[in-house]
Structures are given as C-alpha cells and as structure tokens.
Scaffold this active site. Structure first.
Site, PDB file in Angstrom:
ATOM      1  CB  VAL A 272      -0.870  -0.076   1.237  1.00  0.00           C
ATOM      2  CG1 VAL A 272      -1.609   1.189   1.432  1.00  0.00           C
ATOM      3  CG2 VAL A 272      -2.161  -1.113   0.886  1.00  0.00           C
TER       4      VAL A 272
ATOM      5  CB  ALA B 171       0.161   1.229  -4.466  1.00  0.00           C
ATOM      6  CD  GLU B 172      -2.420   5.286  -1.222  1.00  0.00           C
ATOM      7  OE1 GLU B 172      -2.477   6.538  -1.495  1.00  0.00           O
ATOM      8  OE2 GLU B 172      -3.750   4.968  -1.139  1.00  0.00           O
ATOM      9  CB  SER B 173       4.046   7.704  -0.869  1.00  0.00           C
ATOM     10  OG  SER B 173       4.697   6.887  -0.245  1.00  0.00           O
TER      11      SER B 173
END
Length: 184
Positions: free
Chosen positions: A57, A60-62
């Site tokens: 996560v 994928a996010e940052s």
C-alpha cells in the site's frame, strides 16, 4: 593435442559464461529487491497487519516518499487525508498532530491502523483496498448496487478505473514483497 586444447577452451568459455550469467542474475535480484524497501518495520509489525500488504500500500500510494502530497490533499507515505488521520487517531487513542503527517514513522503507524480498520470492516481484502483508495463511504454505496456486488459485502466490479488499477497495483506489489521477504 589440438582437440584437447579446444575442449579446454570450450569448458573455460562455458564456465565463464555461467559465472557471468549467475552474477547478472544476482545483481538483478538485489537491484529489484532494493526497489521494495521495508522502512519503519517496528511500526508495521506493531500494526498486526500483514507486512507485505502494508508495504505494498505504501509503495502504491507514495513510492515511499515521506513528503508526498496529492492534489486531493492526502499526505505522506500512506497518503492519508488529514480527516482520516484524525479519525484513526481518535479511534486508536493516538495524539493527532497534522504537522507530523509527513513523518514516516507516524504516517505509517496511522496508515497501518486505518488499513487494519478497513480490513475489519470489510470481509474481502480487495474491497478494503478499494475503500482505502476511494473512501469507505464510497465503497459502502457501491456495495448497495447489485451490478457491483452480488452479496452486499464484497465488490464484484469496481466502477472507478483509478481504484480498480490501484487494487491491482497493490496486489502486484504485495506478491513481489512476499517473494522477497516472506519465508513461509
């Protein structure tokens, strides 16, 4: 004599080629592995959420950029909206500090707690990931629609392409994390 000399040359060439190939494979393995870091392990482990999922996560996010900010206002490694961070802080009895959302350890602690909250709220991991991306309220509305959910508990179709791609990306990253780090 000539035949023996040629055999030695062939053996040396095969050995050198094999050694070079193995070296290239090892360099590739460790180069790729370095693209999948595991920072703030103590915070991630304390969350009691699968490490590979939390790291997938965050990637994928940052892309693990602590100071990342989205156009929508999401902040930090786990790209938390300030209101979501404040909500999870109240729920988990963690002091909320807006100015700390760009601190990696603080952000990953809150993001992991929010991910755990969503995993407990939704029976299906993909549905929880969709909620992490699109918002819990949005996903609850999707679950009410028969064309998106046959049981009202998990999504059979995600109507936002961005969210669908996000879930696929997290699952791909998670498989890579599992390949490199899971020993089971």
């Amino acid at each position: 004599m000539e035949r023996t000399k040629n055999k030695k040359i062939i053996v040396i060439c095969v050995a050198a080629t094999t050694a070079l190939l193995i070296a290239c494979m090892l360099i590739g393995y460790f180069t790729l592995k370095s693209a999948y870091p595991r920072p703030y392990r103590s915070e991630v482990q304390a969350s009691q959420v699968s490490e590979s999922l939390v790291y997938a996560v965050a990637k994928a996010e940052s892309g693990f950029r602590e100071g990342a900010e989205s156009g929508a206002g999401a902040i930090g490694l786990m790209q938390l909206m300030p209101a979501t961070a404040e909500f999870i802080c109240r729920k988990e009895r963690i002091p909320f500090a807006f100015e700390r959302l760009k601190e990696g350890a603080y952000n990953i602690r809150l993001g992991s707690a929010y991910l755990k909250y969503l995993l407990n709220r939704f029976e299906n991991e993909d549905t929880a990931l969709a909620a992490y991306n699109a918002g819990e309220g949005t996903v609850r509305e999707w679950l009410k629609r028969e064309e998106l959910s046959c049981d009202g508990k998990s999504l059979t179709h995600i109507p936002f392409e961005e969210t669908e791609n996000y879930v696929k990306k997290v699952k791909k990253f998670r498989k890579i994390y599992q390949f490199f780090y899971d020993k089971t």
